[in-house]
Design an enzyme around this catalytic site. Structure first.
Site, PDB file in Angstrom:
ATOM      1  N   ASP A  33       0.836  -1.208   0.000  1.00  0.00           N
ATOM      2  CA  ASP A  33       0.000   0.000   0.000  1.00  0.00           C
ATOM      3  C   ASP A  33       0.870   1.257   0.000  1.00  0.00           C
ATOM      4  OD1 ASP A  33      -2.277   1.513   0.045  1.00  0.00           O
ATOM      5  OD2 ASP A  33      -2.824   1.050   2.116  1.00  0.00           O
ATOM      6  N   HIS A  50       2.815   3.203  -8.886  1.00  0.00           N
ATOM      7  CA  HIS A  50       2.632   1.770  -9.193  1.00  0.00           C
ATOM      8  C   HIS A  50       3.855   1.231  -9.941  1.00  0.00           C
ATOM      9  CE1 HIS A  50      -1.338   2.092  -7.655  1.00  0.00           C
ATOM     10  NE2 HIS A  50      -1.861   2.732  -8.686  1.00  0.00           N
ATOM     11  N   LEU A 144      10.733 -20.975  -3.965  1.00  0.00           N
ATOM     12  CA  LEU A 144       9.746 -20.003  -3.468  1.00  0.00           C
ATOM     13  C   LEU A 144       8.481 -20.009  -4.327  1.00  0.00           C
ATOM     14  CD1 LEU A 144       9.031 -17.368  -1.759  1.00  0.00           C
ATOM     15  CD2 LEU A 144      10.057 -16.102  -3.655  1.00  0.00           C
TER      16      LEU A 144
HETATM   17  C1  FPP Z   1      -2.204   0.190  -3.249  1.00  0.00           C
HETATM   18  O1  FPP Z   1      -1.648   1.473  -3.225  1.00  0.00           O
HETATM   19  C2  FPP Z   1      -1.585  -0.550  -4.328  1.00  0.00           C
HETATM   20  C3  FPP Z   1      -2.247  -1.184  -5.315  1.00  0.00           C
HETATM   21  C4  FPP Z   1      -3.695  -1.252  -5.395  1.00  0.00           C
HETATM   22  C5  FPP Z   1      -1.496  -1.856  -6.399  1.00  0.00           C
HETATM   23  C6  FPP Z   1      -0.333  -2.623  -5.935  1.00  0.00           C
HETATM   24  C7  FPP Z   1       0.452  -3.049  -7.098  1.00  0.00           C
HETATM   25  C8  FPP Z   1       1.794  -3.013  -7.144  1.00  0.00           C
HETATM   26  C9  FPP Z   1       2.628  -2.605  -6.019  1.00  0.00           C
HETATM   27  C10 FPP Z   1       2.508  -3.489  -8.336  1.00  0.00           C
HETATM   28  C11 FPP Z   1       2.191  -4.913  -8.583  1.00  0.00           C
HETATM   29  C12 FPP Z   1       3.219  -5.526  -9.355  1.00  0.00           C
HETATM   30  C13 FPP Z   1       3.071  -6.686  -9.995  1.00  0.00           C
HETATM   31  C14 FPP Z   1       4.250  -7.267 -10.622  1.00  0.00           C
HETATM   32  C15 FPP Z   1       1.794  -7.388 -10.122  1.00  0.00           C
HETATM   33  P1  FPP Z   1      -2.580   2.715  -3.500  1.00  0.00           P
HETATM   34  O2  FPP Z   1      -2.552   2.998  -4.947  1.00  0.00           O
HETATM   35  O3  FPP Z   1      -3.935   2.486  -2.922  1.00  0.00           O
HETATM   36  O4  FPP Z   1      -1.813   3.828  -2.694  1.00  0.00           O
HETATM   37  P2  FPP Z   1      -2.463   5.037  -1.888  1.00  0.00           P
HETATM   38  O5  FPP Z   1      -3.256   4.429  -0.767  1.00  0.00           O
HETATM   39  O6  FPP Z   1      -1.266   5.789  -1.426  1.00  0.00           O
HETATM   40  O7  FPP Z   1      -3.299   5.806  -2.858  1.00  0.00           O
END
Ligand code: FPP
Length: 253
Positions: A33, A50, A144
């Site tokens: 997050d 992201h 893993l």
């Molecule tokens: C939450 O942060 C994050 C997500 C919903 C997406 C997570 C995805 C990745 C970290 C990349 C995934 C990578 C692969 C290889 C599948 P948010 O956008 O809600 O952050 P915020 O709360 O600060 O707005």
């Protein structure tokens, strides 16, 4: 005498002296997050967070592999994330392909097996294709397990399990009397995987957000203010070290 992992004695600032090889959590689950906030702090669009988050995924997969974690479950997209703007969803859905395009050879080399949990069929074709290819390529690897939660929601998972279970009871494949926690677990996406020992959530939020509700009944939780794109091996090892101080009683004394 506890055996220390030699790997952990290398890093300059890594607080690692207390990691014991025999009590590394078998299954680590992470709610990644804070990507949006990371980008906002830099005056960048959310998708930049992201994108940077993918680099953090790579770092943590390497760290998990090195310290012999057996299962790493990453919450990459929830059933609730469909509420986001279409452009952000499209960007998120392209990340698995991008990640696998770069890192699949290294994952193969390190004997990593790719798995997913969640409603796979509802994903866009380009996501399904890339992930299915990686699953097929790595299916015989026995290192893993890198388990991506993609279009995953725990309540949906439980309802889906109940529906299938009722169908099997009606079809006399399962008897009501034989139903117990073990049998029910086999109806979940996580079938065959042990429950998470350690669940990490980044960015200072302290909730489960519909992630592994059944499976985390006895999981140890660890929270950090670090935003996911800044999450790295050092913070990961700190979580593992802290986990090793927890006393797990599972309701006993
Ligand atoms: C939450 O942060 C994050 C997500 C919903 C997406 C997570 C995805 C990745 C970290 C990349 C995934 C990578 C692969 C290889 C599948 P948010 O956008 O809600 O952050 P915020 O709360 O600060 O707005």
């Amino acid at each position: 005498m506890s055996k220390k992992l030699p790997f952990f004695n290398k890093g300059k600032n890594i607080k690692n002296d207390f990691i014991r090889a025999e009590s590394v959590p078998k299954h680590v689950a992470i709610i990644m997050d804070g990507n949006g906030r990371w980008a906002k702090k830099r005056g960048l669009p959310r998708i930049a967070g992201h994108k940077e988050g993918v680099n953090a995924v790579n770092k943590i997969v390497r760290a998990a592999h090195k310290c012999n974690v057996q299962i790493l479950t990453l919450y990459a997209f929830s059933t609730e994330n469909w509420k986001r703007p279409a452009s952000e969803i499209e960007f998120l859905m392209k990340l698995p392909k991008e990640f696998l395009h770069i890192y699949l050879p290294e994952l193969m080399e390190n004997n990593v097996q790719i798995k997913t949990i969640g409603d796979f069929e509802a994903l866009p074709e380009y996501t399904k294709e890339a992930v299915q290819y990686a699953k097929d390529q790595t299916k015989n690897n026995d290192g893993l397990i890198l388990n991506f939660a993609l279009n995953y929601g725990s309540r949906y998972e439980i309802i889906k399990a109940i529906k299938q279970l009722m169908t099997d009871v009606n079809g006399s494949k399962v008897s009501i009397d034989s139903l117990d926690e073990k049998v029910f677990s086999e109806y979940l996406y996580t079938q065959g995987l042990s429950d998470p020992d350690l669940l990490i959530r980044t960015s200072g939020e302290m909730r489960l957000s519909n992630f592994l509700l059944w499976q985390s009944a006895y999981t140890e939780f660890w929270f950090t203010d670090v935003l996911w794109p800044d999450f790295n091996e050092e913070v990961f090892l700190q979580a593992i070290e802290d986990y090793q101080y927890r006393i797990r009683r599972y309701g006993g004394v």
